[in-house]
Scaffold this motif. Structure first.
Motif, PDB file in Angstrom:
ATOM      1  N   SER A   5       0.818  -1.221   0.000  1.00 50.86           N
ATOM      2  CA  SER A   5       0.000   0.000   0.000  1.00 50.86           C
ATOM      3  C   SER A   5       0.851   1.270   0.000  1.00 50.86           C
ATOM      4  N   GLY A   6       2.096   1.181  -0.513  1.00 51.87           N
ATOM      5  CA  GLY A   6       2.906   2.396  -0.681  1.00 51.87           C
ATOM      6  C   GLY A   6       2.332   3.238  -1.809  1.00 51.87           C
ATOM      7  N   PRO A   7       3.034   4.291  -2.212  1.00 49.82           N
ATOM      8  CA  PRO A   7       2.494   5.185  -3.242  1.00 49.82           C
ATOM      9  C   PRO A   7       2.081   4.450  -4.514  1.00 49.82           C
ATOM     10  N   ALA A 138       3.445  -4.205  -5.706  1.00 50.72           N
ATOM     11  CA  ALA A 138       4.011  -2.894  -5.315  1.00 50.72           C
ATOM     12  C   ALA A 138       4.605  -3.045  -3.926  1.00 50.72           C
ATOM     13  N   THR A 139       5.492  -4.048  -3.807  1.00 55.49           N
ATOM     14  CA  THR A 139       5.981  -4.418  -2.469  1.00 55.49           C
ATOM     15  C   THR A 139       7.229  -3.637  -2.046  1.00 55.49           C
ATOM     16  N   GLY A 140       7.734  -2.774  -2.901  1.00 51.06           N
ATOM     17  CA  GLY A 140       8.799  -1.853  -2.490  1.00 51.06           C
ATOM     18  C   GLY A 140      10.132  -2.515  -2.174  1.00 51.06           C
ATOM     19  N   GLY A 266      14.920  -5.130  -3.286  1.00 48.88           N
ATOM     20  CA  GLY A 266      13.498  -5.336  -3.595  1.00 48.88           C
ATOM     21  C   GLY A 266      12.879  -6.367  -2.659  1.00 48.88           C
ATOM     22  N   LYS A 267      11.637  -6.097  -2.212  1.00 47.54           N
ATOM     23  CA  LYS A 267      10.987  -7.007  -1.255  1.00 47.54           C
ATOM     24  C   LYS A 267      10.214  -8.074  -2.026  1.00 47.54           C
ATOM     25  N   THR A 268      10.950  -9.063  -2.492  1.00 54.15           N
ATOM     26  CA  THR A 268      10.299 -10.103  -3.287  1.00 54.15           C
ATOM     27  C   THR A 268      10.510 -11.504  -2.714  1.00 54.15           C
ATOM     28  N   ASP A 304       9.281   0.954  -6.288  1.00 51.18           N
ATOM     29  CA  ASP A 304      10.691   0.651  -6.018  1.00 51.18           C
ATOM     30  C   ASP A 304      11.069  -0.780  -6.399  1.00 51.18           C
ATOM     31  N   VAL A 305      10.087  -1.678  -6.387  1.00 47.06           N
ATOM     32  CA  VAL A 305      10.403  -3.082  -6.675  1.00 47.06           C
ATOM     33  C   VAL A 305      10.844  -3.277  -8.133  1.00 47.06           C
ATOM     34  N   ILE A 306      10.600  -2.279  -8.994  1.00 53.26           N
ATOM     35  CA  ILE A 306      11.101  -2.415 -10.376  1.00 53.26           C
ATOM     36  C   ILE A 306      12.400  -1.617 -10.565  1.00 53.26           C
ATOM     37  N   ILE A 342      16.260  16.583  -3.787  1.00 49.39           N
ATOM     38  CA  ILE A 342      17.114  16.016  -2.734  1.00 49.39           C
ATOM     39  C   ILE A 342      16.988  16.930  -1.523  1.00 49.39           C
ATOM     40  N   TYR A 343      16.414  16.361  -0.453  1.00 48.86           N
ATOM     41  CA  TYR A 343      16.080  17.195   0.710  1.00 48.86           C
ATOM     42  C   TYR A 343      17.221  17.256   1.705  1.00 48.86           C
ATOM     43  N   THR A 344      18.378  17.646   1.188  1.00 54.22           N
ATOM     44  CA  THR A 344      19.484  17.916   2.090  1.00 54.22           C
ATOM     45  C   THR A 344      19.238  19.282   2.719  1.00 54.22           C
TER      46      THR A 344
HETATM   47  C1  LIG Z   1      14.777   7.510   3.993  1.00 51.46           C
HETATM   48  C2  LIG Z   1      14.048   7.628   2.683  1.00 51.46           C
HETATM   49  C3  LIG Z   1      13.733   8.880   2.180  1.00 51.46           C
HETATM   50  C4  LIG Z   1      13.048   9.014   0.968  1.00 51.46           C
HETATM   51  N1  LIG Z   1      12.762  10.253   0.505  1.00 51.46           N
HETATM   52  C5  LIG Z   1      12.061  10.393  -0.661  1.00 51.46           C
HETATM   53  C6  LIG Z   1      11.697  11.679  -1.133  1.00 51.46           C
HETATM   54  O1  LIG Z   1      12.030  12.697  -0.520  1.00 51.46           O
HETATM   55  N2  LIG Z   1      10.977  11.774  -2.265  1.00 51.46           N
HETATM   56  C7  LIG Z   1      10.590  10.655  -2.976  1.00 51.46           C
HETATM   57  O2  LIG Z   1       9.917  10.797  -4.018  1.00 51.46           O
HETATM   58  N3  LIG Z   1      10.919   9.413  -2.556  1.00 51.46           N
HETATM   59  C8  LIG Z   1      11.646   9.257  -1.424  1.00 51.46           C
HETATM   60  N4  LIG Z   1      11.979   8.009  -0.972  1.00 51.46           N
HETATM   61  C9  LIG Z   1      11.594   6.847  -1.778  1.00 51.46           C
HETATM   62  C10 LIG Z   1      10.124   6.459  -1.545  1.00 51.46           C
HETATM   63  O3  LIG Z   1       9.874   6.248  -0.187  1.00 51.46           O
HETATM   64  C11 LIG Z   1       9.825   5.221  -2.350  1.00 51.46           C
HETATM   65  O4  LIG Z   1      10.152   5.470  -3.697  1.00 51.46           O
HETATM   66  C12 LIG Z   1       8.360   4.804  -2.267  1.00 51.46           C
HETATM   67  O5  LIG Z   1       7.956   4.596  -0.950  1.00 51.46           O
HETATM   68  C13 LIG Z   1       8.156   3.534  -3.081  1.00 51.46           C
HETATM   69  O6  LIG Z   1       6.813   3.237  -3.115  1.00 51.46           O
HETATM   70  P1  LIG Z   1       6.280   1.783  -3.423  1.00 51.46           P
HETATM   71  O7  LIG Z   1       4.857   1.932  -3.822  1.00 51.46           O
HETATM   72  O8  LIG Z   1       7.194   1.076  -4.336  1.00 51.46           O
HETATM   73  O9  LIG Z   1       6.265   0.971  -2.055  1.00 51.46           O
HETATM   74  P2  LIG Z   1       6.769   1.187  -0.578  1.00 51.46           P
HETATM   75  O10 LIG Z   1       6.494   2.557  -0.082  1.00 51.46           O
HETATM   76  O11 LIG Z   1       8.148   0.665  -0.474  1.00 51.46           O
HETATM   77  O12 LIG Z   1       5.775   0.217   0.183  1.00 51.46           O
HETATM   78  C14 LIG Z   1       5.718  -1.154  -0.113  1.00 51.46           C
HETATM   79  C15 LIG Z   1       4.748  -1.806   0.843  1.00 51.46           C
HETATM   80  O13 LIG Z   1       4.560  -3.153   0.453  1.00 51.46           O
HETATM   81  C16 LIG Z   1       4.387  -3.923   1.635  1.00 51.46           C
HETATM   82  N5  LIG Z   1       4.732  -5.324   1.344  1.00 51.46           N
HETATM   83  C17 LIG Z   1       5.947  -5.836   1.022  1.00 51.46           C
HETATM   84  N6  LIG Z   1       5.859  -7.161   0.831  1.00 51.46           N
HETATM   85  C18 LIG Z   1       4.570  -7.504   1.056  1.00 51.46           C
HETATM   86  C19 LIG Z   1       3.858  -8.731   1.021  1.00 51.46           C
HETATM   87  N7  LIG Z   1       4.454  -9.892   0.703  1.00 51.46           N
HETATM   88  N8  LIG Z   1       2.537  -8.703   1.318  1.00 51.46           N
HETATM   89  C20 LIG Z   1       1.921  -7.536   1.627  1.00 51.46           C
HETATM   90  N9  LIG Z   1       2.538  -6.354   1.671  1.00 51.46           N
HETATM   91  C21 LIG Z   1       3.849  -6.337   1.383  1.00 51.46           C
HETATM   92  C22 LIG Z   1       5.369  -3.310   2.613  1.00 51.46           C
HETATM   93  O14 LIG Z   1       4.963  -3.605   3.960  1.00 51.46           O
HETATM   94  C23 LIG Z   1       5.250  -1.837   2.283  1.00 51.46           C
HETATM   95  O15 LIG Z   1       4.328  -1.212   3.123  1.00 51.46           O
HETATM   96  C24 LIG Z   1      12.663   7.847   0.236  1.00 51.46           C
HETATM   97  C25 LIG Z   1      12.959   6.569   0.746  1.00 51.46           C
HETATM   98  C26 LIG Z   1      13.647   6.458   1.951  1.00 51.46           C
HETATM   99  C27 LIG Z   1      13.957   5.085   2.482  1.00 51.46           C
END
Ligand SMILES: Cc1cc2nc3c(=O)[nH]c(=O)nc-3n(C[C@H](O)[C@H](O)[C@H](O)COP(=O)(O)OP(=O)(O)OC[C@H]3O[C@@H](n4cnc5c(N)ncnc54)[C@H](O)[C@@H]3O)c2cc1C
Length: 464
Positions: A5-7, A138-140, A266-268, A304-306, A342-344
């Motif tokens: 449920s990430g972005p 979309a497991t990130g 990648g969380k795969t 992120d997983v891709i 980049i949020y430095t």
């Molecule tokens: C410290 C930090 C700072 C960041 N700052 C920025 C920023 O400023 N701007 C920006 O654009 N991006 C930033 N990012 C990157 C951003 O957070 C990621 O690109 C984004 O969260 C990726 O989204 P996603 O949908 O791939 O999944 P994620 O947000 O990674 O979420 C994946 C979800 O899938 C769930 N999941 C995994 N496996 C399973 C499973 N088997 N069953 C059920 N659920 C599962 C996980 O629990 C997780 O909640 C940052 C990342 C980090 C670590």
């Protein structure tokens, strides 16, 4: 069915629901909103805001070097704001999913076959089985942990554990000068921590404009950050009060805490991809085509997983586009002008080409620069170092790149992105009236600068 449920997952689920489909999202306990809300983007950006406010760093130009809102800043001060924002963001996501009739199933999902997902929740012994016509993965990712390093989440940590420190360290070693490493290095340096950054490569943030990276390094050194470029960590030894980082060059760096920021995986591994006829690469990433479909056409993967660019901003768009394609709805392409933020402290943002890239590609360009200290708004807010740089085609005055350093960089970049996206030239910026006093005015100043330089070149060329 959406896994995660990430972005990426959220936007895929909502897009499919808007197209009238029955949609479910599977998510682990306490992780609604993904890494983005719980451990990544939102906590780190909120922490940055808390650091800026409590240290009063941005006000020191006006009120003196000793200005601080709070003298002893504790992790409780910092954590309060972070927890508040995370809580609110989770509510927003929960409500968005609910009003679009998306079912949230709590647990860890895995493939049983190409259409069936098994879900195991912590408190239930039985695995639930759910089938779906289309599936979006979309497991990130999670932080990569080198096997040679013993993490204890207190002294030797990754970017997840840094949010749960029990005190602000006096000394910190950051291993890896990527975006996440440098963002945290700058936040802790602003808090007064003595930070050492160790990076194997000779440079950091190679994809950014060199002049801007130099400006950032200058500022970080001014905040007592030490850089060790071209150095690798041989070992990290834990001690009763801190850790000793041993470099291959023989140097030893003592610190209260060592944060590894060595990429993400990648969380795969829990997904049993093979049951669906899929596989991940050695960094856990799944390959997709231009529509985000995997080798198994009804299974998509986004976020992120891709892999690259692995940003919340791009993950959301990928999720939406994948769901539209899966539901047979015509979908556009992801726009080819993604901005980078980049949020430095200070922040950096850019869109389009860098000087290095244009030079390599032999594209003639002119540079227009505006410095915040020459803008009334820059003086008012006390930002004397900020700058905006436009890269302009010498042939047709089109905007080829925008690079911003300093206050509001990540917001300001979007003005340039819009002009570039519409194929605009700097003539628009030269002729437009901007609100005064604003930082946005820097576009006009930089455009005039580029225009004047091009006029000089044209005059001298004509004289020959
Ligand atoms: C410290 C930090 C700072 C960041 N700052 C920025 C920023 O400023 N701007 C920006 O654009 N991006 C930033 N990012 C990157 C951003 O957070 C990621 O690109 C984004 O969260 C990726 O989204 P996603 O949908 O791939 O999944 P994620 O947000 O990674 O979420 C994946 C979800 O899938 C769930 N999941 C995994 N496996 C399973 C499973 N088997 N069953 C059920 N659920 C599962 C996980 O629990 C997780 O909640 C940052 C990342 C980090 C670590």
């Amino acid at each position: 069915m959406v896994l995660g449920s990430g972005p990426g997952g959220q936007k895929a689920a909502i897009a499919a629901a808007k197209l009238g489909k029955r949609v479910a999202v599977i998510e682990k306990r306490h992780m609604l909103g993904g890494v983005c809300i719980n451990t990544g983007t939102i906590p780190s950006k909120t922490l940055r805001e808390a650091v800026l406010y409590l240290t009063g760093l941005n006000q020191r130009e006006l009120y003196g070097a000793s200005y601080r809102v709070k003298d002893e800043i504790t992790v409780t001060d910092l954590g309060m704001r972070t927890q508040h924002v995370i809580g609110r963001e989770i509510q927003v996501i929960r409500s968005q999913l609910a009003r679009n009739h998306v079912t949230v199933l709590q647990g860890t999902g895995r493939f049983l076959d190409a259409h069936t997902i098994g879900i195991t929740a912590e408190e239930e012994r039985e695995e639930k089985k759910i089938t779906a016509e289309k599936i979006v993965i979309a497991t990130g990712t999670s932080p990569a942990r080198p096997s040679s390093v013993e993490f204890d989440d207190r002294t030797v940590i990754d970017s997840d554990a840094i949010l749960h420190l029990d005190r602000v360290p006096e000394t910190l070693v950051v291993v890896g000068a990527g975006v996440i490493g440098i963002e945290y290095a700058s936040m802790f340096a602003a808090l007064g921590t003595k930070v050492t950054v160790v990076e194997r490569r000779e440079r950091m943030l190679e994809f950014c404009d060199l002049e801007i990276v130099e400006a950032l390094k200058y500022h970080l050194r001014d905040l007592a950050v030490t850089f060790r470029f071209g150095e690798s960590v041989a070992a990290v030894e834990r001690r009763p009060r801190g850790a000793l980082t041993l470099l291959e060059s023989g140097k030893k760096i003592p610190a209260d805490c060592v944060m590894y920021s060595a990429g993400r995986q990648g969380k795969t591994s829990e997904l049993f991809l093979e049951a669906a006829g899929l596989a991940a690469d050695d960094r856990g990433r799944i390959a997709v085509d231009e529509n985000y479909a995997t080798e198994v056409p009804h299974i998509y993967a986004v976020g992120d997983v891709i892999g690259f660019p692995a940003l919340a901003a791009t993950s959301m768009e990928q999720g939406r586009l994948a769901a539209q394609h899966a539901c047979g709805e015509p979908a556009g392409d992801l726009h080819e002008l993604p901005p980078i933020g980049i949020y430095t402290i200070p922040e950096i943002s850019f869109v389009g080409k860098s000087e290095d890239e244009l030079t390599r590609e032999k594209v003639p360009f002119e540079v227009g620069i505006s410095r915040y200290r020459e803008l009334a708004r820059g003086q008012i807010i006390g930002d004397s170092y900020g700058m905006l740089k436009l890269l302009v085609s010498s042939e047709d005055r089109r905007l080829l790149g925008v690079h911003v350093f300093g206050t509001g960089a990540t917001e300001l970049v979007h003005i340039g992105q819009t002009v570039m996206g519409c194929g605009g030239t700097i003539d628009y910026l030269v002729n437009a009236v901007f609100n005064y006093p604003t930082l946005a005015e820097s576009y006009k100043v930089a455009a005039l600068d580029a225009m004047n330089k091009m006029r000089t070149v044209a005059r001298l060329t004509a004289e020959m």
